[in-house]
Design a protein around this motif. Structure first.
Motif, PDB file in Angstrom:
ATOM      1  N   ALA A   1       0.879  -1.166   0.000  1.00  0.00           N
ATOM      2  CA  ALA A   1       0.000   0.000   0.000  1.00  0.00           C
ATOM      3  C   ALA A   1       0.922   1.223   0.000  1.00  0.00           C
ATOM      4  CB  ALA A   1      -0.919  -0.022   1.215  1.00  0.00           C
ATOM      5  N   HIS A   2       1.572   1.443  -1.144  1.00  0.00           N
ATOM      6  CA  HIS A   2       2.603   2.487  -1.185  1.00  0.00           C
ATOM      7  C   HIS A   2       2.025   3.890  -1.058  1.00  0.00           C
ATOM      8  CE1 HIS A   2       1.601   2.272  -5.492  1.00  0.00           C
ATOM      9  NE2 HIS A   2       2.100   3.494  -5.592  1.00  0.00           N
ATOM     10  N   HIS A   3       0.746   4.041  -1.339  1.00  0.00           N
ATOM     11  CA  HIS A   3       0.120   5.350  -1.110  1.00  0.00           C
ATOM     12  C   HIS A   3       0.042   5.631   0.395  1.00  0.00           C
ATOM     13  CE1 HIS A   3      -0.660   5.690  -5.336  1.00  0.00           C
ATOM     14  NE2 HIS A   3      -1.304   4.535  -5.331  1.00  0.00           N
TER      15      HIS A   3
ATOM     16  N   ARG B   1       7.781   1.696  10.994  1.00  0.00           N
ATOM     17  CA  ARG B   1       6.782   0.657  10.798  1.00  0.00           C
ATOM     18  C   ARG B   1       7.408  -0.507  10.047  1.00  0.00           C
ATOM     19  NH1 ARG B   1       1.313   3.078   8.499  1.00  0.00           N
ATOM     20  NH2 ARG B   1       0.989   0.864   8.131  1.00  0.00           N
ATOM     21  N   SER B   2       6.817  -1.673  10.218  1.00  0.00           N
ATOM     22  CA  SER B   2       7.281  -2.851   9.471  1.00  0.00           C
ATOM     23  C   SER B   2       6.754  -2.791   8.043  1.00  0.00           C
ATOM     24  CB  SER B   2       6.774  -4.126  10.145  1.00  0.00           C
ATOM     25  OG  SER B   2       5.370  -4.229   9.986  1.00  0.00           O
ATOM     26  N   ALA B   3       7.448  -3.492   7.160  1.00  0.00           N
ATOM     27  CA  ALA B   3       6.950  -3.615   5.788  1.00  0.00           C
ATOM     28  C   ALA B   3       5.584  -4.293   5.792  1.00  0.00           C
ATOM     29  CB  ALA B   3       7.940  -4.406   4.939  1.00  0.00           C
ATOM     30  N   ALA B   4       5.427  -5.312   6.640  1.00  0.00           N
ATOM     31  CA  ALA B   4       4.161  -6.051   6.701  1.00  0.00           C
ATOM     32  C   ALA B   4       2.985  -5.142   7.048  1.00  0.00           C
ATOM     33  CB  ALA B   4       4.266  -7.193   7.709  1.00  0.00           C
ATOM     34  N   SER B   5       3.242  -4.074   7.789  1.00  0.00           N
ATOM     35  CA  SER B   5       2.145  -3.175   8.165  1.00  0.00           C
ATOM     36  C   SER B   5       1.633  -2.367   6.978  1.00  0.00           C
ATOM     37  CB  SER B   5       2.583  -2.238   9.293  1.00  0.00           C
ATOM     38  OG  SER B   5       3.479  -1.251   8.824  1.00  0.00           O
ATOM     39  N   PHE B   6       2.348  -2.404   5.862  1.00  0.00           N
ATOM     40  CA  PHE B   6       1.918  -1.696   4.654  1.00  0.00           C
ATOM     41  C   PHE B   6       1.348  -2.644   3.594  1.00  0.00           C
ATOM     42  CE2 PHE B   6       4.894   1.457   6.374  1.00  0.00           C
ATOM     43  CZ  PHE B   6       4.092   2.581   6.329  1.00  0.00           C
ATOM     44  N   MET B   7       1.038  -3.877   3.980  1.00  0.00           N
ATOM     45  CA  MET B   7       0.517  -4.828   3.013  1.00  0.00           C
ATOM     46  C   MET B   7      -0.983  -4.659   2.850  1.00  0.00           C
ATOM     47  SD  MET B   7       3.141  -6.403   1.897  1.00  0.00           S
ATOM     48  CE  MET B   7       4.127  -4.949   2.255  1.00  0.00           C
ATOM     49  N   SER B   8      -1.427  -4.894   1.616  1.00  0.00           N
ATOM     50  CA  SER B   8      -2.838  -4.794   1.269  1.00  0.00           C
ATOM     51  C   SER B   8      -3.220  -6.036   0.484  1.00  0.00           C
ATOM     52  CB  SER B   8      -3.045  -3.538   0.420  1.00  0.00           C
ATOM     53  OG  SER B   8      -4.345  -3.487  -0.090  1.00  0.00           O
TER      54      SER B   8
END
Length: 182
Positions: A99-101, A159-166
């Motif tokens: 979720a790069h936005h 934040r972790s990378a996983a926290s930005f997953m969609s």
């Protein structure tokens, strides 16, 4: 063949491929079979990533998931990151997507909270002033930033990378792009 990266949080694609190679050999697989198991990129893309040591943040996700490690394990100064395994996706033919936005919004919010220019943000991330355009442009990218920039950004906002997953269902990948109505 580890990369020579120096920016904390930058992602070492070569290190990931070393771990993948060990798993591939332990499971007696060819690289073609590994690519088939990942089932969503072309072999040519896979080979280019392995040769060049670069990738978009989204292409790298199935590989990280396949080796069962937190993305931060493959970063420069891994101890400085927030580590979290990528959750297993639901059954079916889809994968996690950055979720790069949201990442861009988090970086911008921290920038505004600290009253920093984009050049100062890039310098704080270790990218130097020339990285300002890349950091500022994360939100404008259609498919997401390079994995290194995404990981550096996630670390910067703590934040972790996983926290930005969609989650994206297969229909999103298989549907033709929508056209604006006249």
């Amino acid at each position: 063949m580890a990369g020579e990266l120096t920016v904390p949080g930058d992602f070492d694609v070569f290190a990931l491929f070393e771990v993948m190679d060990a798993k591939r050999m332990a499971e007696d697989l060819t690289w073609g079979q590994v690519n088939s198991r990942l089932a969503w990129m072309s072999k040519a893309t896979f080979d280019r990533m392995r040769e060049r040591g670069s990738s978009s943040c989204n292409h790298i996700l199935p590989m990280i998931q396949w080796v069962g490690r937190a993305p931060e394990v493959f970063t420069v100064d891994a101890s400085g990151g927030v580590h979290e395994l990528l959750p297993d996706p639901s059954p079916g033919r889809w994968r996690w997507w950055w979720a790069h936005h949201d990442l861009a919004a988090q970086v911008d919010a921290k920038r505004r909270d600290l009253d920093l220019s984009w050049e100062e943000v890039a310098a704080a991330m270790g990218l130097g002033p020339s990285g300002a355009a890349a950091v500022r442009g994360i939100d404008k990218l259609r498919y997401g930033p390079p994995i290194g920039l995404a990981m550096i950004g996630a670390r910067w906002v703590r934040r972790s990378a996983a926290s930005f997953m969609s989650e994206l269902p297969p229909a999103v990948f298989n549907s033709p792009p929508s056209r604006p109505k006249r």
